[in-house]
Scaffold this motif. Structure first.
Motif: not given
Ligand code: MG
Ligand code: GTP
Length: 368
Positions: A92, A107, A112, A131
């Motif tokens: 990320t 996040e 993620t 991603d």
């Molecule tokens: Mg990530």
């Protein structure tokens, strides 16, 4: 996957449905007359009646025509690039730098949770990035990511090792026949040892160019924005070799990246258009859901009227939340979309019902 129903199978073998039901029961399956049976059950039951089951098609076929593209309809399209690697190795962060945003901090817990997708313009060329999560629980998402991608960036932290999900990402990319570029990340860290990573890759039969092999690799620091441009150049090189093209002048097809329910807007579906052009007002069939595209936005929230090949979009109008990885098709006829969606839903429920019974009976069996 389920195939024929009890009564259809009975018909084929010219026996009474009750005989098939009895045969199923002896296997511990309580099937009703209209219930579809799976391949294994059909095989065992037909064997019992002296027949051999032959499966012509392994999938429930929907009547969605696959249109072959004509050579003259194909035009260059942006590459779809997936960033994959072990948890916390910097996927990320790398994408953040590539698109100058800052998702890592926003996040939950910094992990993620889904495949995010972004369009980026580099030297006048459009690139589409996906991603993927590195956590071990997301194997299926990594596998799907590998399937829709043209080039995979495999990122490995130089202060760590080639880890289980690094290896998994490599094998997904290899299985999908996707070229890989290796990003050896976190070279700013005192404990970074890129040579150790190259060594560990070579043990997997992956020789990077510096070691006389065929795989391009680039040492980077996602955090300090070091060598990201060099990495992108290598990725672009791989993409150019592929001569990627698509037909924008047809009903859109693509894949779901993620979906959610928003209190105000209803179901929000993030999708990647793979070919064709998706337009507001189009009727979509996606997994067990369908709907008319009410509104469409890009990843920055700008309203779109249409979206061509390799474009990630967020749409409103689907009647539920399809799964990540579900394929979508634009249909000419809303009734047909609805009817196929409900057929799929029915098959799914019967399957769920059967699975539940199986487990229960197994458990009873174990207790006896
Ligand atoms: Mg990530
Ligand atoms: P998951 O999505 O959870 O699998 O992780 P990820 O691979 O996306 O990793 P992420 O980008 O969230 O980075 C994990 C941690 O490593 C964060 O604290 C980053 O700041 C840090 N990090 C990423 N790249 C670098 C780098 O090049 N150098 C240093 N020092 N830290 C980095």
């Amino acid at each position: 996957t389920e195939f024929v129903t009890v009564s259809e199978l009975a018909n084929m073998m010219n026996v009474q449905p009750t005989q098939v039901i009895a045969a199923c029961m002896s296997l511990g399956i309580f099937a009703s007359i209209n219930q579809r049976l799976d391949a294994e059950t059909i095989q065992i039951v037909s064997d019992e009646f002296g027949f051999e089951a032959e499966f012509v098609s392994a999938e429930v076929q929907d009547a969605i025509p696959v249109v072959e593209d004509k050579e003259e309809d194909l035009i260059p399209r942006p590459p779809i690039i997936t960033v994959m690697g072990h948890v916390d190795h910097g996927k990320t962060s790398l994408l953040d730098k590539i698109r100058n945003a800052n998702v890592t901090e926003g996040e939950a817990g910094g992990i993620t949770q889904h495949i995010g997708a972004y369009s980026v313009v580099k030297d006048g060329k459009k690139l589409t990035f996906l991603d993927t999560p590195g956590h071990e629980a997301f194997t299926a998402m990594r596998a799907r990511g590998a399937q829709v991608t043209d080039v995979a960036i495999i990122i490995v932290a130089a202060d760590d090792d080639v880890m289980p999900q690094t290896k998994e990402a490599i094998s997904h990319a290899q299985a999908a026949g996707v070229p890989m570029v290796f990003a050896i990340n976190k070279i700013d860290k005192p404990g970074a040892n890129p040579d150790k990573i190259r060594e560990q890759l070579s043990q997997m039969n992956i020789l990077v160019e510096e070691w006389g092999g065929k795989y391009q690799s680039q040492e980077i620091s996602a955090k300090q924005n070091l060598n990201i441009d060099l990495l992108l150049e290598k990725v672009l090189l791989e993409a150019e070799i592929l001569n990627l093209r698509a037909n924008p002048n047809k009903n859109a097809v693509g894949v779901v990246i993620e979906s959610s329910l928003d209190k105000g807007k209803g179901y929000v579906t993030n999708m990647l258009v793979e070919a064709g052009t998706l337009k507001v007002g189009d009727v979509i069939l996606v997994g067990r859901n369908y709907g008319k595209v009410r509104a469409m936005h890009d990843e920055k929230g700008n309203a779109l009227k249409e979206a061509g090949p390799a474009t990630p979009v967020s749409i409103l109008g689907i009647n539920g939340a399809p799964n990540a990885g579900d394929k979508f098709n634009v249909m000419d006829d809303e009734r047909e979309a609805k009817s196929i969606a409900s057929k799929r839903e029915q098959l799914y429920r019967e399957q769920g019902l059967r699975a539940t019974k199986h487990i229960t009976l197994d458990e009873i069996g174990r207790r006896l």
